[in-house]
Design a protein around this motif. Structure first.
Motif, PDB file in Angstrom:
ATOM      1  N   UNK A 181      31.632  -2.780 -23.651  1.00 28.35           N
ATOM      2  CA  UNK A 181      32.329  -1.527 -23.380  1.00 28.35           C
ATOM      3  C   UNK A 181      32.982  -1.538 -22.009  1.00 28.35           C
ATOM      4  N   UNK A 182      32.254  -2.059 -21.022  1.00 27.74           N
ATOM      5  CA  UNK A 182      32.822  -2.153 -19.671  1.00 27.74           C
ATOM      6  C   UNK A 182      33.977  -3.144 -19.632  1.00 27.74           C
ATOM      7  N   UNK A 183      33.781  -4.296 -20.275  1.00 27.14           N
ATOM      8  CA  UNK A 183      34.830  -5.314 -20.293  1.00 27.14           C
ATOM      9  C   UNK A 183      36.082  -4.809 -20.994  1.00 27.14           C
ATOM     10  N   UNK A 184      35.895  -4.085 -22.091  1.00 23.70           N
ATOM     11  CA  UNK A 184      37.045  -3.581 -22.839  1.00 23.70           C
ATOM     12  C   UNK A 184      37.807  -2.528 -22.041  1.00 23.70           C
ATOM     13  N   UNK A 187      39.848  -4.564 -19.813  1.00 27.98           N
ATOM     14  CA  UNK A 187      40.875  -5.186 -20.656  1.00 27.98           C
ATOM     15  C   UNK A 187      42.024  -4.213 -20.890  1.00 27.98           C
ATOM     16  N   UNK A 188      41.704  -2.958 -21.182  1.00 27.05           N
ATOM     17  CA  UNK A 188      42.730  -1.945 -21.434  1.00 27.05           C
ATOM     18  C   UNK A 188      43.632  -1.719 -20.224  1.00 27.05           C
ATOM     19  N   UNK A 189      43.103  -2.080 -19.036  1.00 29.08           N
ATOM     20  CA  UNK A 189      43.890  -1.942 -17.815  1.00 29.08           C
ATOM     21  C   UNK A 189      44.674  -3.208 -17.482  1.00 29.08           C
ATOM     22  N   UNK A 192      43.063  -9.753 -18.086  1.00 23.51           N
ATOM     23  CA  UNK A 192      42.943 -10.774 -19.132  1.00 23.51           C
ATOM     24  C   UNK A 192      41.612 -11.509 -19.059  1.00 23.51           C
ATOM     25  N   UNK A 193      41.058 -11.651 -17.861  1.00 19.86           N
ATOM     26  CA  UNK A 193      39.746 -12.295 -17.742  1.00 19.86           C
ATOM     27  C   UNK A 193      38.689 -11.470 -18.464  1.00 19.86           C
ATOM     28  N   UNK A 194      38.793 -10.154 -18.376  1.00 17.14           N
ATOM     29  CA  UNK A 194      37.855  -9.282 -19.073  1.00 17.14           C
ATOM     30  C   UNK A 194      38.016  -9.420 -20.582  1.00 17.14           C
ATOM     31  N   UNK A 195      39.236  -9.571 -21.038  1.00 14.59           N
ATOM     32  CA  UNK A 195      39.487  -9.750 -22.474  1.00 14.59           C
ATOM     33  C   UNK A 195      38.807 -11.019 -22.981  1.00 14.59           C
TER      34      UNK A 195
END
Length: 310
Positions: A181-184, A187-189, A192-195
């Motif tokens: 949830x935190x990574x996504x 990602x929404x911001x 790309x590393x979080x994605x």
């Protein structure tokens, strides 16, 4: 496999024998393959094995993954000793051409592409095996073109009504889902590393065996995912419902599931089996979402006799 399975909610434990691990050795990497053009798109495919037997067409999961993750196991090469086995990349993915502006990527398109592949193979009838989202696609194809299917295999598929699929990640991996949830959110911001980290978390929840999980993740860089395809199909499938079609299936059908599949709960496979007259139901007791990887010998032991009419 469905990338957006992650957002609503994947699995857990065991050890395999050395013999099982050896049997799960990766398939030979795909070679140059072949292509055909349909509706302005190029579709890539390859044929493993030879002969005049009815080919087994393998439809991978996603939406948005190419066929590469299926090469984690040598089951396709083993099955190809007895019959041609066909792997392909769905439109917009892998070695098939990208979706261009103005081109669509819907369930209807995917059914048409699969039938175009059958025609390119020069076969009136094919055997079909679909995994995860691919299981949904082969059910949809069977509803549209039952005359072209000799045997149907549905493996760890989404539910006939797409929105009814039982995702239970949050019950088995609550801490991973919270991390995702935190990574996504990042990602929404545009992070790309979080994605990539979120995808890593997702893939790690697909297995029973930690050893098999680590083996699969060691090849993570080979698995290709196209978010735009996932999003386009996700939007199209939101209201899709095949429930009324399943009782009319008359082709021999085999429904498969891993006992500990949290990506698509085994209850989903059971409901599919109950809806299709005279279908067979097989549970792999040491598998999660990829039984062809975690229990390859058992997988072949279920699939090969079925295709042989035994």
């Amino acid at each position: 496999m469905r990338r957006d399975f992650v957002r609503p909610l994947v699995l857990a434990l065991a050890a395999l024998t050395l013999a099982s691990i050896a049997a799960a050795a990766p398939s030979t990497p795909s070679g140059a393959g072949r292509t055909f053009t349909t509706h302005g798109l190029t579709i890539w495919y390859e044929v493993r094995g030879a002969g005049d037997d009815i080919p087994l067409v393998v439809v991978n999961g996603g939406p948005g993954f190419d066929h590469t993750y299926e090469l984690c196991s040598d089951v396709w090469d083993t099955l190809a000793r007895r019959r041609p086995v066909v792997l392909y990349d769905q439109r917009g993915n892998g070695r098939s051409s990208a979706i261009k502006p103005g081109q669509t990527c819907t369930l209807k398109d995917q059914i048409a592409d699969l039938d175009a592949l059958r025609a390119a193979l020069g076969r009136e009838r094919i055997d079909l095996l679909g995994h995860s989202w691919g299981g949904y696609l082969v059910m949809a194809y069977a509803a549209r073109h039952p005359e072209h299917i000799s045997h149907l295999i549905i493996c760890d598929s989404a539910a006939p009504k797409w929105s009814d699929t039982d995702f239970i990640f949050k019950y088995t991996y609550p801490e991973v889902v919270e991390r995702q949830g935190r990574l996504d959110a990042y990602d929404a911001l545009g992070d790309t590393a979080a994605a990539h980290a979120s995808m890593h978390e997702y893939l790690g929840m697909l297995f029973v065996s930690p050893a098999k999980r680590d083996e699969f993740l060691s090849h993570e860089h080979d698995y290709r995912f196209t978010r735009s395809v996932n999003e386009a199909l996700g939007a199209d499938l939101a209201s899709s419902d095949l429930t009324a079609a399943l009782p009319a299936f008359s082709m021999p059908t085999l429904v498969l599931t891993g006992r500990y599949d949290s990506n698509v709960a085994p209850s989903t496979a059971w409901k599919i089996h109950k809806a299709i007259p005279n279908s067979r139901f097989v549970v792999f007791e040491k598998s999660g979402h990829l039984p062809f990887f975690e229990e390859p010998e058992a997988f072949i032991g279920a699939v090969e006799p079925f295709l042989d009419g035994r």
